[in-house]
Design a protein around this motif. Structure first.
Motif, PDB file in Angstrom:
ATOM      1  N   LEU A   5       0.866  -1.184   0.000  1.00 18.47           N
ATOM      2  CA  LEU A   5       0.000   0.000   0.000  1.00 18.47           C
ATOM      3  C   LEU A   5       0.899   1.230   0.000  1.00 18.47           C
ATOM      4  N   THR A   6       0.687   2.107  -0.971  1.00 24.29           N
ATOM      5  CA  THR A   6       1.525   3.301  -1.048  1.00 24.29           C
ATOM      6  C   THR A   6       0.715   4.462  -1.615  1.00 24.29           C
ATOM      7  N   GLY A   7       1.358   5.592  -1.766  1.00 22.96           N
ATOM      8  CA  GLY A   7       0.718   6.794  -2.285  1.00 22.96           C
ATOM      9  C   GLY A   7       1.647   7.957  -2.031  1.00 22.96           C
ATOM     10  N   GLY A   8       1.238   9.131  -2.414  1.00 16.79           N
ATOM     11  CA  GLY A   8       2.038  10.313  -2.144  1.00 16.79           C
ATOM     12  C   GLY A   8       1.811  10.793  -0.728  1.00 16.79           C
ATOM     13  N   ILE A   9       2.695  11.644  -0.253  1.00 16.09           N
ATOM     14  CA  ILE A   9       2.551  12.230   1.069  1.00 16.09           C
ATOM     15  C   ILE A   9       1.223  12.996   1.130  1.00 16.09           C
ATOM     16  N   PRO A 115       5.318   4.084   2.439  1.00 16.63           N
ATOM     17  CA  PRO A 115       5.269   5.351   1.701  1.00 16.63           C
ATOM     18  C   PRO A 115       6.187   5.392   0.475  1.00 16.63           C
ATOM     19  N   LEU A 116       7.412   4.874   0.614  1.00 17.40           N
ATOM     20  CA  LEU A 116       8.391   4.966  -0.479  1.00 17.40           C
ATOM     21  C   LEU A 116       8.564   3.616  -1.189  1.00 17.40           C
ATOM     22  N   LEU A 117       7.469   2.928  -1.411  1.00 19.55           N
ATOM     23  CA  LEU A 117       7.517   1.583  -1.993  1.00 19.55           C
ATOM     24  C   LEU A 117       8.210   1.575  -3.362  1.00 19.55           C
ATOM     25  N   TYR A 118       7.749   2.432  -4.253  1.00 19.07           N
ATOM     26  CA  TYR A 118       8.358   2.468  -5.597  1.00 19.07           C
ATOM     27  C   TYR A 118       9.777   3.036  -5.561  1.00 19.07           C
ATOM     28  N   GLY A 121      12.173   0.447  -4.724  1.00 18.46           N
ATOM     29  CA  GLY A 121      12.221  -0.729  -5.602  1.00 18.46           C
ATOM     30  C   GLY A 121      11.673  -1.985  -4.948  1.00 18.46           C
ATOM     31  N   MET A 122      10.594  -1.846  -4.172  1.00 22.15           N
ATOM     32  CA  MET A 122      10.076  -2.970  -3.394  1.00 22.15           C
ATOM     33  C   MET A 122       8.910  -3.706  -4.061  1.00 22.15           C
ATOM     34  N   GLU A 123       8.528  -3.327  -5.272  1.00 23.87           N
ATOM     35  CA  GLU A 123       7.339  -3.909  -5.893  1.00 23.87           C
ATOM     36  C   GLU A 123       7.344  -5.435  -5.901  1.00 23.87           C
ATOM     37  N   GLU A 124       8.536  -6.020  -6.096  1.00 25.79           N
ATOM     38  CA  GLU A 124       8.616  -7.478  -6.246  1.00 25.79           C
ATOM     39  C   GLU A 124       8.275  -8.235  -4.955  1.00 25.79           C
ATOM     40  N   LEU A 125       8.204  -7.530  -3.825  1.00 28.37           N
ATOM     41  CA  LEU A 125       7.842  -8.181  -2.557  1.00 28.37           C
ATOM     42  C   LEU A 125       6.354  -8.518  -2.482  1.00 28.37           C
ATOM     43  N   PHE A 126       5.541  -7.899  -3.363  1.00 28.03           N
ATOM     44  CA  PHE A 126       4.094  -7.970  -3.208  1.00 28.03           C
ATOM     45  C   PHE A 126       3.410  -8.593  -4.427  1.00 28.03           C
ATOM     46  N   GLU A 127       2.264  -9.215  -4.151  1.00 30.01           N
ATOM     47  CA  GLU A 127       1.465  -9.764  -5.248  1.00 30.01           C
ATOM     48  C   GLU A 127       0.865  -8.635  -6.083  1.00 30.01           C
ATOM     49  N   GLU A 128       0.408  -7.588  -5.400  1.00 28.33           N
ATOM     50  CA  GLU A 128      -0.128  -6.413  -6.086  1.00 28.33           C
ATOM     51  C   GLU A 128       0.198  -5.170  -5.264  1.00 28.33           C
ATOM     52  N   VAL A 129       0.145  -4.008  -5.930  1.00 26.82           N
ATOM     53  CA  VAL A 129       0.385  -2.738  -5.235  1.00 26.82           C
ATOM     54  C   VAL A 129      -0.859  -1.864  -5.374  1.00 26.82           C
ATOM     55  N   MET A 130      -1.340  -1.386  -4.219  1.00 27.03           N
ATOM     56  CA  MET A 130      -2.468  -0.454  -4.162  1.00 27.03           C
ATOM     57  C   MET A 130      -1.910   0.946  -3.948  1.00 27.03           C
ATOM     58  N   VAL A 131      -2.299   1.875  -4.804  1.00 28.24           N
ATOM     59  CA  VAL A 131      -1.867   3.271  -4.680  1.00 28.24           C
ATOM     60  C   VAL A 131      -3.071   4.133  -4.295  1.00 28.24           C
ATOM     61  N   GLN A 156       8.247  21.156  -1.402  1.00 27.32           N
ATOM     62  CA  GLN A 156       9.589  20.556  -1.359  1.00 27.32           C
ATOM     63  C   GLN A 156       9.488  19.085  -0.923  1.00 27.32           C
ATOM     64  N   ARG A 157       8.665  18.814   0.067  1.00 30.72           N
ATOM     65  CA  ARG A 157       8.506  17.437   0.547  1.00 30.72           C
ATOM     66  C   ARG A 157       7.804  16.571  -0.492  1.00 30.72           C
ATOM     67  N   ILE A 158       6.808  17.133  -1.150  1.00 26.55           N
ATOM     68  CA  ILE A 158       6.076  16.364  -2.163  1.00 26.55           C
ATOM     69  C   ILE A 158       6.980  16.027  -3.341  1.00 26.55           C
ATOM     70  N   THR A 159       7.767  17.005  -3.784  1.00 26.46           N
ATOM     71  CA  THR A 159       8.626  16.760  -4.954  1.00 26.46           C
ATOM     72  C   THR A 159       9.847  15.906  -4.620  1.00 26.46           C
ATOM     73  N   SER A 160      10.102  15.678  -3.313  1.00 23.40           N
ATOM     74  CA  SER A 160      11.219  14.795  -2.948  1.00 23.40           C
ATOM     75  C   SER A 160      10.863  13.327  -3.191  1.00 23.40           C
ATOM     76  N   GLN A 161       9.576  13.048  -3.422  1.00 21.62           N
ATOM     77  CA  GLN A 161       9.114  11.689  -3.721  1.00 21.62           C
ATOM     78  C   GLN A 161       8.772  11.575  -5.200  1.00 21.62           C
ATOM     79  N   MET A 162       8.642  10.338  -5.669  1.00 20.65           N
ATOM     80  CA  MET A 162       8.123  10.105  -7.012  1.00 20.65           C
ATOM     81  C   MET A 162       6.732  10.750  -7.092  1.00 20.65           C
ATOM     82  N   SER A 163       6.388  11.329  -8.248  1.00 23.86           N
ATOM     83  CA  SER A 163       5.108  12.023  -8.366  1.00 23.86           C
ATOM     84  C   SER A 163       3.948  11.040  -8.196  1.00 23.86           C
TER      85      SER A 163
END
Length: 198
Positions: A5-9, A115-118, A121-131, A156-163
């Motif tokens: 489970l991930t998403g932006g801040i 929060p910083l799943l993508y 590079g952690m996608e391979e740990l999961f069967e699916e990813v929910m954003v 600044q905090r938002i742009t420090s993560q993948m969009s």
């Protein structure tokens, strides 16, 4: 079954995690683990002090989070160093806890809230990813309100993560959290039903 489970801040990931937990999912909280791996006496804290210096410590020997935050949000290279220290420790503990829940409760959904799943590079740990998605303008407003930040600090905090747009493109399951809580809950109910979860 497990999902990441991930998403932006400030997109509302914690709200979605709580909705999944209310339905019986086991939650592995990466933020909680991130705090544990830098507790006094930990390898993580020792490595942070080695690189960033002793001014990263509060008088009681715990991590001075505000000071570290200032340093890494102002300098992307320093953020990379911190990620290199912490991510392997966090990933190992997430995997351990997920395996534990899966072994003890094979019929339940295990959700790793990362929060910083993508970015990690952690996608391979999961069967699916929910954003969990909210538009950047709403992210900014929520973050300013929640953390008492200026618009510049929030951006600044938002742009420090993948969009959030890029995360949404990569998602296996996309939850829109820019409406009412009831609308978000309906999407979780639909997901639960589609997966045949009990």
């Amino acid at each position: 079954m497990n999902i990441g489970l991930t998403g932006g801040i400030a997109c509302g990931k914690s709200i979605v995690a709580a909705m999944l937990a209310d339905r019986g999912a086991f939650i592995v909280d990466a933020d909680l683990i991130a705090r544990e791996v830098v507790e006094p006496g930990s390898v993580g804290l020792e490595r942070i002090v080695q690189h960033f210096g002793r001014d990263m410590l509060l008088p009681d020997g715990s991590l001075h989070r505000q000071e570290l935050g200032k340093r890494i949000f102002a300098d992307p290279k320093e953020r990379e160093v911190l990620d290199g220290i912490l991510h392997p420790l966090i990933i190992a503990e997430i995997s351990r806890r997920m395996d534990h829940f899966a072994a003890d409760h094979p019929d339940k959904l295990v959700v790793a809230d990362v929060p910083l799943l993508y970015e990690s590079g952690m996608e391979e740990l999961f069967e699916e990813v929910m954003v969990v998605y909210a538009p950047p303008s709403l992210q900014t407003e929520r973050l300013m309100e929640r953390n008492g930040l200026t618009r510049e600090e929030a951006e600044q905090r938002i742009t420090s993560q993948m969009s959030i747009g890029e995360k949404a493109k990569r998602a296996d399951i996309l939850i829109h959290n820019d409406g009412t809580l009831e609308q978000t809950e309906r999407q979780i109910a639909d997901f639960w039903r589609q997966k045949g979860l009990s």
